[in-house]
Design an enzyme around this catalytic site. Sequence first.
Site, PDB file in Angstrom:
ATOM      1  N   LYS A   1       0.829  -1.212   0.000  1.00 35.08           N
ATOM      2  CA  LYS A   1       0.000   0.000   0.000  1.00 35.08           C
ATOM      3  C   LYS A   1       0.855   1.250   0.000  1.00 35.08           C
ATOM      4  O   LYS A   1       1.990   1.267   0.493  1.00 35.08           O
ATOM      5  CB  LYS A   1      -0.963   0.026   1.194  1.00 35.08           C
ATOM      6  CG  LYS A   1      -0.319   0.089   2.593  1.00 35.08           C
ATOM      7  CD  LYS A   1      -0.061   1.479   3.132  1.00 35.08           C
ATOM      8  CE  LYS A   1       0.590   1.439   4.512  1.00 35.08           C
ATOM      9  NZ  LYS A   1       1.457   2.538   4.829  1.00 35.08           N
TER      10      LYS A   1
ATOM     11  N   ALA B   1       9.748  -3.939   5.890  1.00 33.64           N
ATOM     12  CA  ALA B   1       9.895  -2.931   6.954  1.00 33.64           C
ATOM     13  C   ALA B   1      10.062  -1.533   6.383  1.00 33.64           C
ATOM     14  O   ALA B   1      10.892  -0.752   6.818  1.00 33.64           O
ATOM     15  CB  ALA B   1      11.085  -3.266   7.851  1.00 33.64           C
ATOM     16  N   GLY B   2       9.233  -1.209   5.382  1.00 28.77           N
ATOM     17  CA  GLY B   2       9.462   0.053   4.693  1.00 28.77           C
ATOM     18  C   GLY B   2       8.329   1.037   4.659  1.00 28.77           C
ATOM     19  O   GLY B   2       8.427   2.053   3.995  1.00 28.77           O
TER      20      GLY B   2
ATOM     21  N   MET C   1       5.286   0.115   3.572  1.00 29.41           N
ATOM     22  CA  MET C   1       4.372  -0.306   2.507  1.00 29.41           C
ATOM     23  C   MET C   1       3.459  -1.442   2.953  1.00 29.41           C
ATOM     24  O   MET C   1       2.790  -2.089   2.141  1.00 29.41           O
ATOM     25  CB  MET C   1       5.148  -0.726   1.264  1.00 29.41           C
ATOM     26  CG  MET C   1       5.965   0.414   0.697  1.00 29.41           C
ATOM     27  SD  MET C   1       6.381   0.162  -1.012  1.00 29.41           S
ATOM     28  CE  MET C   1       4.918   0.763  -1.838  1.00 29.41           C
TER      29      MET C   1
ATOM     30  N   SER D   1       1.466  -6.614   6.871  1.00 31.11           N
ATOM     31  CA  SER D   1      -0.002  -6.578   6.910  1.00 31.11           C
ATOM     32  C   SER D   1      -0.590  -7.314   5.711  1.00 31.11           C
ATOM     33  O   SER D   1      -1.605  -8.007   5.830  1.00 31.11           O
ATOM     34  CB  SER D   1      -0.491  -5.125   6.908  1.00 31.11           C
ATOM     35  OG  SER D   1       0.046  -4.435   8.004  1.00 31.11           O
ATOM     36  N   ALA D   2       0.053  -7.167   4.553  1.00 27.75           N
ATOM     37  CA  ALA D   2      -0.403  -7.878   3.360  1.00 27.75           C
ATOM     38  C   ALA D   2      -0.309  -9.390   3.582  1.00 27.75           C
ATOM     39  O   ALA D   2      -1.223 -10.140   3.233  1.00 27.75           O
ATOM     40  CB  ALA D   2       0.446  -7.478   2.150  1.00 27.75           C
TER      41      ALA D   2
ATOM     42  N   ASP E   1      -3.197  -1.873   9.392  1.00 28.35           N
ATOM     43  CA  ASP E   1      -3.272  -1.880   7.929  1.00 28.35           C
ATOM     44  C   ASP E   1      -3.794  -3.206   7.363  1.00 28.35           C
ATOM     45  O   ASP E   1      -3.923  -3.342   6.142  1.00 28.35           O
ATOM     46  CB  ASP E   1      -1.870  -1.663   7.321  1.00 28.35           C
ATOM     47  CG  ASP E   1      -1.305  -0.297   7.643  1.00 28.35           C
ATOM     48  OD1 ASP E   1      -2.088   0.656   7.804  1.00 28.35           O
ATOM     49  OD2 ASP E   1      -0.062  -0.183   7.717  1.00 28.35           O
TER      50      ASP E   1
HETATM   51  O1  C5P Z   1      -1.245  -1.490  14.163  1.00 29.60           O
HETATM   52  P1  C5P Z   1       0.204  -1.649  13.854  1.00 29.60           P
HETATM   53  O2  C5P Z   1       0.768  -2.926  14.406  1.00 29.60           O
HETATM   54  O3  C5P Z   1       0.517  -1.466  12.409  1.00 29.60           O
HETATM   55  O4  C5P Z   1       0.935  -0.455  14.603  1.00 29.60           O
HETATM   56  C1  C5P Z   1       2.318  -0.437  14.849  1.00 29.60           C
HETATM   57  C2  C5P Z   1       2.653   0.732  15.760  1.00 29.60           C
HETATM   58  O5  C5P Z   1       2.451   1.960  15.057  1.00 29.60           O
HETATM   59  C3  C5P Z   1       1.765   0.867  16.986  1.00 29.60           C
HETATM   60  O6  C5P Z   1       2.268   0.116  18.052  1.00 29.60           O
HETATM   61  C4  C5P Z   1       1.831   2.358  17.266  1.00 29.60           C
HETATM   62  O7  C5P Z   1       3.030   2.704  17.942  1.00 29.60           O
HETATM   63  C5  C5P Z   1       1.905   2.958  15.887  1.00 29.60           C
HETATM   64  N1  C5P Z   1       0.572   3.350  15.366  1.00 29.60           N
HETATM   65  C6  C5P Z   1      -0.069   4.459  15.900  1.00 29.60           C
HETATM   66  N2  C5P Z   1      -1.291   4.836  15.412  1.00 29.60           N
HETATM   67  C7  C5P Z   1      -1.859   4.167  14.377  1.00 29.60           C
HETATM   68  C8  C5P Z   1      -1.215   3.054  13.800  1.00 29.60           C
HETATM   69  C9  C5P Z   1       0.020   2.674  14.321  1.00 29.60           C
HETATM   70  O8  C5P Z   1       0.426   5.093  16.837  1.00 29.60           O
HETATM   71  N3  C5P Z   1      -3.038   4.590  13.903  1.00 29.60           N
END
Ligand code: C5P
Length: 298
Positions: free
Chosen positions: A11, A101-102, A104, A108-109, A141
């Site tokens: 994405k 880890a970029g 994108m 999540s995909a 995501d």
């Molecule tokens: O949900 P995800 O695992 O992708 O989020 C990784 C980290 O990114 C979370 O632990 C948080 O620190 C940060 N995050 C955030 N607000 C969001 C999405 C992610 O603070 N809406």
Amino acid sequence: MTPVTVTAPAKINLHLGVGAPREDGFHPLMTVYHAVDLLDVITVEEADDWSVAVIADGQVDIAGTPSGEGNIAVRAGRALAAHHGLDRAARIEIRKGIPVAGGMAGGSADAAAALVALDRLWDADTGDADLFELAAGLGSDVPFGLVGRNALGTGRGEQVEQLPGVATLRHWVVVPATGGLSTPDVYRRYDELAPAAPPQPAAPYRLVEFLEDPVEALAPLLHNDLEQAALDLRPELGTLLAAGEAAGALRGLVSGSGPTCVFLCVDRDTAQRVAATLRTTYDVVLTATGPVVGALGR
Ligand code: C5P
């Protein structure tokens, strides 16, 4: 049992508006997701124990991808099995075309594709509401990974609503910077840089309205609230953004929390030319086109 293969896209956030952190630590988002054809291909087959094999597709550096239990695809599989009360496991193969880890959403995909593939392998017939809830539990995501195309993301990004623009193709150059930026670090830096962020970011009405318009109208509306924080932590990304625009891209943008940078180009030929110029300085430079469908394939 026959293995099942499902594909999920990377994405790009065409717009990423970020509000002040909520009580749970997550940030409220207003984002326009756009799925592009850098793809991870996930194949699952019945096994006694969980395992993951990661294979690089093309130039993608898979060094940072966890194998085994640490991989989000296994967490997705375990969550689906638990949801149905199944005592089953699988061997998961991930052929990675999405930069790791970029910013994108490659992990999540994989989680989205693993949910769909295992649902089919096990004939579990998971309803959409349950599937989206499981996806949201795995990461902000992941629900977008299920739907793909263009979508508005709200909440912490996990509430997705499809947007128009399916037939209007956009051409991108993608440069995955080496040495990842940690997503929580970028959000933390954002909080420091924007102490007065509103509790709710503004809705990107104009961008949504321009989704099917000529690319020259769309380009100035691309926006990422996290860009300044990412540039603050990795100033050399500013040099990359300027180089891409000087090479002929309409707009350069940090992708999500970075460090991958993406460049919107007027057409496919221009994207190829911009990519060729950037390759004289940067090791890995990809081209991509979107939107494309998500793991659900519908
Ligand atoms: O949900 P995800 O695992 O992708 O989020 C990784 C980290 O990114 C979370 O632990 C948080 O620190 C940060 N995050 C955030 N607000 C969001 C999405 C992610 O603070 N809406």
